[in-house]
Design a protein around this motif. Structure first.
Motif, short mmCIF file in Angstrom:
data_model
loop_
_atom_site.label_atom_id
_atom_site.label_comp_id
_atom_site.label_asym_id
_atom_site.label_seq_id
_atom_site.Cartn_x
_atom_site.Cartn_y
_atom_site.Cartn_z
N TYR A 56 0.86 -1.17 0.00
CA TYR A 56 0.00 0.00 0.00
C TYR A 56 0.91 1.22 0.00
O TYR A 56 1.55 1.50 1.01
N VAL A 57 0.96 1.93 -1.11
CA VAL A 57 1.76 3.15 -1.19
C VAL A 57 0.88 4.27 -0.65
O VAL A 57 -0.07 4.67 -1.31
N THR A 58 1.21 4.74 0.53
CA THR A 58 0.31 5.68 1.21
C THR A 58 0.71 7.14 1.06
O THR A 58 -0.05 8.02 1.44
N GLU A 59 1.91 7.40 0.56
CA GLU A 59 2.33 8.79 0.39
C GLU A 59 3.43 8.84 -0.65
O GLU A 59 4.53 8.36 -0.42
N ASN A 60 3.13 9.42 -1.81
CA ASN A 60 4.11 9.49 -2.87
C ASN A 60 3.88 10.77 -3.64
O ASN A 60 2.82 10.94 -4.26
N ARG A 104 -1.74 -2.90 -3.73
CA ARG A 104 -3.18 -2.75 -3.48
C ARG A 104 -3.66 -1.32 -3.52
O ARG A 104 -4.84 -1.08 -3.74
N ALA A 105 -2.78 -0.36 -3.25
CA ALA A 105 -3.23 1.03 -3.19
C ALA A 105 -2.08 1.97 -3.49
O ALA A 105 -0.93 1.66 -3.23
N TYR A 106 -2.43 3.10 -4.08
CA TYR A 106 -1.47 4.18 -4.35
C TYR A 106 -2.17 5.49 -4.06
O TYR A 106 -3.21 5.79 -4.63
N PHE A 107 -1.60 6.26 -3.15
CA PHE A 107 -2.17 7.56 -2.79
C PHE A 107 -1.13 8.64 -3.03
O PHE A 107 -0.11 8.68 -2.35
N TRP A 109 0.73 12.21 -2.90
CA TRP A 109 0.88 13.24 -1.88
C TRP A 109 1.17 14.54 -2.58
O TRP A 109 2.09 14.60 -3.38
N SER A 110 0.45 15.51 -2.40
CA SER A 110 -0.68 15.68 -1.53
C SER A 110 -1.81 16.37 -2.31
O SER A 110 -1.56 17.05 -3.28
N CYS A 174 -8.03 5.99 -4.60
CA CYS A 174 -9.19 5.32 -4.00
C CYS A 174 -9.99 4.51 -5.02
O CYS A 174 -11.18 4.31 -4.86
#
Length: 181
Positions: A56-60, A104-107, A109-110, A174
């Protein structure tokens, strides 16, 4: 490169300079960040091969160099940030589709320019420009780019398959990324 000057990096040596003297990528506003999509793909592969756990990439994200000194109109044309996201998303999709990495996820930033813990309001990572005096918010070119990525590569969130379905899926902004697009 030379010894890192802060406690976080310890005695590690790091550099963005190749042996021939060229830089790996475009320098961000932060000294510790450059564009280098092949490195992102290699990192995803390393994590997957070492741990075999969903990623899960939560901040890029990317802070355009000297964006705080640009006019609003200049800041809205954040080409370096668009190229950062383009490269990293292509690398991510290649890792998923070609290498079998379970992302599973890429979010990104920002969403908004905001207060950065180490730099205050000087460093801008947002895909939305914020006028700090008036609080007016305007989408940058990178916001439009990410919207197009979402429209071209994603399916609605409610169709994200579960791990039990045996499918690798990526939640991007999302939303699940179609593996065939």
């Amino acid at each position: 490169g030379g010894p890192a000057g802060d406690e976080f990096q310890g005695r590690a040596e790091y550099t963005f300079t190749r042996p021939d003297g060229t830089q790996l990528g475009t320098q961000a506003h932060c000294a510790w960040l450059q564009t280098y999509a092949p490195g992102f793909r290699a990192l995803l592969n390393y994590l997957w091969n070492r741990y075999h756990m969903p990623i899960y990439v939560t901040e890029n994200g990317f802070a355009v160099k000297d964006e705080d000194a640009m006019t609003r109109e200049q800041a809205l044309q954040d080409t370096d940030r668009v190229e950062y996201f383009r490269g990293n998303l292509e690398a991510l999709l290649a890792a998923v589709r070609e290498d079998g990495v379970d992302v599973r996820a890429y979010f990104p930033w920002s969403f908004l320019d905001n207060f950065e813990w180490a730099d205050g309001y000087v460093t801008r990572f947002g895909v939305t420009y914020v006028n700090y005096e008036t609080q007016e918010r305007t989408p940058k070119a990178s916001a439009h780019f990410l919207t197009q990525v979402r429209l071209n590569h994603a399916t609605p969130c409610h169709t994200i398959p579960t791990r039990n379905a045996g499918l690798n899926s990526v939640a991007l902004l999302c939303c699940a990324v179609r593996r065939d697009s």
